[in-house]
Motif scaffolding. Structure first.
Motif, PDB file in Angstrom:
ATOM      1  N   ALA A 136       0.736  -1.095   0.009  1.00 47.83           N
ATOM      2  CA  ALA A 136       0.074  -0.128  -0.141  1.00 47.83           C
ATOM      3  C   ALA A 136       0.513   1.198   0.199  1.00 47.83           C
ATOM      4  N   LEU A 137       2.023   1.425   0.743  1.00 49.91           N
ATOM      5  CA  LEU A 137       2.954   2.263   0.793  1.00 49.91           C
ATOM      6  C   LEU A 137       3.259   2.808  -0.687  1.00 49.91           C
ATOM      7  N   VAL A 138       3.872   1.715  -1.326  1.00 51.29           N
ATOM      8  CA  VAL A 138       4.345   2.004  -2.557  1.00 51.29           C
ATOM      9  C   VAL A 138       3.317   2.461  -3.762  1.00 51.29           C
ATOM     10  N   GLN A 139       2.214   1.873  -3.363  1.00 54.45           N
ATOM     11  CA  GLN A 139       1.045   2.300  -4.305  1.00 54.45           C
ATOM     12  C   GLN A 139       0.690   3.757  -4.039  1.00 54.45           C
ATOM     13  N   GLU A 140       0.619   4.290  -2.741  1.00 55.75           N
ATOM     14  CA  GLU A 140       0.033   5.735  -2.358  1.00 55.75           C
ATOM     15  C   GLU A 140       1.352   6.458  -2.950  1.00 55.75           C
ATOM     16  N   ILE A 141       2.712   5.991  -2.817  1.00 52.74           N
ATOM     17  CA  ILE A 141       3.598   6.850  -3.100  1.00 52.74           C
ATOM     18  C   ILE A 141       3.670   7.193  -4.762  1.00 52.74           C
ATOM     19  N   CYS A 142       3.314   6.075  -5.590  1.00 50.78           N
ATOM     20  CA  CYS A 142       2.916   6.191  -7.070  1.00 50.78           C
ATOM     21  C   CYS A 142       1.775   7.169  -7.179  1.00 50.78           C
ATOM     22  N   GLU A 143       1.050   7.061  -6.444  1.00 50.67           N
ATOM     23  CA  GLU A 143      -0.351   7.739  -6.992  1.00 50.67           C
ATOM     24  C   GLU A 143       0.135   9.294  -6.608  1.00 50.67           C
ATOM     25  N   TYR A 144       0.676   9.480  -5.437  1.00 51.63           N
ATOM     26  CA  TYR A 144       1.076  10.856  -5.095  1.00 51.63           C
ATOM     27  C   TYR A 144       2.056  11.635  -6.234  1.00 51.63           C
ATOM     28  N   TYR A 145       3.100  10.970  -6.609  1.00 50.67           N
ATOM     29  CA  TYR A 145       3.916  11.382  -7.560  1.00 50.67           C
ATOM     30  C   TYR A 145       3.374  11.731  -8.935  1.00 50.67           C
ATOM     31  N   VAL A 146       2.552  10.662  -9.169  1.00 49.41           N
ATOM     32  CA  VAL A 146       1.724  10.652 -10.801  1.00 49.41           C
ATOM     33  C   VAL A 146       0.837  11.982 -10.771  1.00 49.41           C
ATOM     34  N   THR A 147       0.193  11.954  -9.599  1.00 50.09           N
ATOM     35  CA  THR A 147      -1.020  13.095  -9.533  1.00 50.09           C
ATOM     36  C   THR A 147      -0.185  14.425  -9.322  1.00 50.09           C
TER      37      THR A 147
END
Length: 149
Positions: free
Chosen positions: A20-31
């Motif tokens: 979940a953390l890496v998913q969250e990080i990816c979402e944050y940086y993409v958005t």
């Protein structure tokens, strides 16, 4: 935001090998990669603080996080372009204590009357008591919001 990155992000959420953390990080940086679209104006903390928090928590389980970022790199190359800098920072800083100290310094500078040691102690506590790293980050942000300017 590019459609290809959105598609990869949706596929990433279905990948049980990426936490979940890496998913969250990816979402944050993409958005938040395009400052022109105005999406980053909703952020509660400055980008430098968010970067430091993510790095600090990635360091708490560095090997696992590096493995997960490798999965992102191999399976979601367009998405990876948004997080490659963070991944590379984790890879090249073999002295993780120095990187951890730098992250704690940035966070403590943002929080009112908070030392680097307090930042690290709270991060450690939330990692040990949280169900996963993402939940620990959420608890940390709750604590940080109570300390921020």
């Amino acid at each position: 935001m590019e459609n290809k990155k959105i598609d990869e992000l949706q596929k990433l959420y279905d990948n049980s090998k990426v936490g979940a953390l890496v998913q969250e990080i990816c979402e944050y940086y993409v958005t938040n990669e395009d400052p022109e679209d105005g999406s980053s104006t909703d952020a509660l903390e400055p980008r430098e603080v968010v970067d430091a928090v993510y790095l600090l928590f990635c360091l708490q389980s560095r090997e696992q996080i590096l493995d997960e970022f490798n999965i992102v790199r191999k399976r979601y190359p367009d998405l990876y372009t948004s997080v490659s800098s963070l991944h590379n920072t984790l890879l090249v800083n073999m002295d993780y204590r120095a990187l951890e100290s730098d992250c704690c310094q940035k966070i403590s500078a943002y929080a009112v009357d908070t030392s680097k040691e307090e930042v690290l102690a709270h991060a450690d506590t939330f990692v040990r008591t949280g169900e996963n790293l993402s939940a620990a980050v959420d608890k940390f942000y709750s604590w940080l919001h109570s300390r921020s300017r």
